[in-house]
Design an enzyme around this catalytic site. Sequence first.
Site, mmCIF file in Angstrom:
data_model
loop_
_atom_site.group_PDB
_atom_site.id
_atom_site.type_symbol
_atom_site.label_atom_id
_atom_site.label_comp_id
_atom_site.label_asym_id
_atom_site.label_seq_id
_atom_site.Cartn_x
_atom_site.Cartn_y
_atom_site.Cartn_z
ATOM 1 N N HIS A 265 45.058 -138.999 -71.697
ATOM 2 C CA HIS A 265 46.431 -139.025 -71.200
ATOM 3 C C HIS A 265 47.163 -137.847 -71.832
ATOM 4 O O HIS A 265 46.987 -137.566 -73.027
ATOM 5 C CB HIS A 265 47.119 -140.338 -71.578
ATOM 6 N N PRO A 266 47.992 -137.126 -71.059
ATOM 7 C CA PRO A 266 48.648 -135.934 -71.607
ATOM 8 C C PRO A 266 49.667 -136.227 -72.696
ATOM 9 O O PRO A 266 50.079 -135.305 -73.413
ATOM 10 C CB PRO A 266 49.317 -135.310 -70.373
#
Length: 433
Positions: A265-266
């Site tokens: 996930h960024p």
Amino acid sequence: MTDDDIRSADSEPAADEPGSGDDRRTLTDGGRVAPDLLPGAEGQPLSDVTVLELGHIIAGPFCSMLLADLGAEVIKVEHPERGDAVRDSNPVGNSSFNYVNRNKLGVTADLKTEEGRTVLRDLVEEADVLVENYAAGTADRLGVGYDDLRVVNEELIYCSIKGFNPGPYEQFPALDPVAEALSGMMSVTGHSDSPPVRSGTSVADMAASLYGALTVLAAVRQRDATGEGQHVTVPLFESSVALMGYWLAFTQAYDEVPEPMGASHPSWAPYDVFRSADDEWVFVGPSSDRQWRRFCEALGVDLHEDDRFAALDDRLDNREALKAEVQTVCADYEAADLVERLQEAGVPVAPVNDTADVCEDPHLDATNAMSEVRATEGEGGRVRVPRFPARATGFDRVESTDPPALGEDTDAVLGALGYDRERIRRLREEGVV
């Protein structure tokens, strides 16, 4: 099909018994067409709702299964010879049929014949809801579209699950991967160095089914207040777009298009899957600095003291170096030990189970999350499938019944509608049912 093949065939009225002529229930009775065939609905929130399903594969059948799980009487109407498109098709098709068609009655009718359409209209007269996921325009061509059936029952809630809402795309053929591709879902699934991939399950079909069931419930409530039915259209494409909503907002607000992210996930790091000493995959996702410190302490490392990894912004700036370090740490532990240590430390972690693991999951056993149903085609025997996952203090979950064999309940349901034995026999001989 013999009498032995008909579920509860002994409940059929004889030609001279009550119910064999015009002595039929009406929609306002608030009852079920064949209350003795699906036991256990008493006290359920939808116990007085009858649903007809003209469905195949996933989207239509999953929608009506959700309504059945809340107590509705669901009557699945199939072609007398072909049935649902995935009946007795292949191992995956058979398995999907076994899951999404539990808690239903099975009736056959050839809707290309006038007498078959008469059977359906008689069912519609007694029903509250109809769910169909034919290709665009098919129901109208068969003479069983909303405008055809609202004449029979003006209170009918008619739910059409299609590829697209009415508009430029509405006549295009649509499958689950088409909706996943158009909605952007494929673009964020997989890895940046690989082609886009679809989800491992029919997420677009099931998203439309969930929106369909939700909207049907709203329409039934409105019908109860106004006395008027309505046509509900639920699209795979727009439903998938709805699931992508926060990524669409992200792109517009920050002028950035998200890339495929695998299991990461960024916004967090470490947040990914890692291999254990026994060559298993484990997801690890500490989502705060506190959880990151607990991760390091639980596994006996001091990575949280490294300036590159001390705070979240530092970890995001050094994501690849951090991933390599965490992989080295995880490789020292077998999966079960790694999961246990991090669970005790309060760090989000999970083994990446395969489907065999899920079938044997102890939590699912302890929470009675699975039920056993007959495998109607292909495999033989019985299989365990998920039950309705939500719980409520006001009612118990419906116990699952086996998916119906093709036309298993035709005689009993038509008998409940008032058809006598001779008429049913004639319809069978003519291939109508």
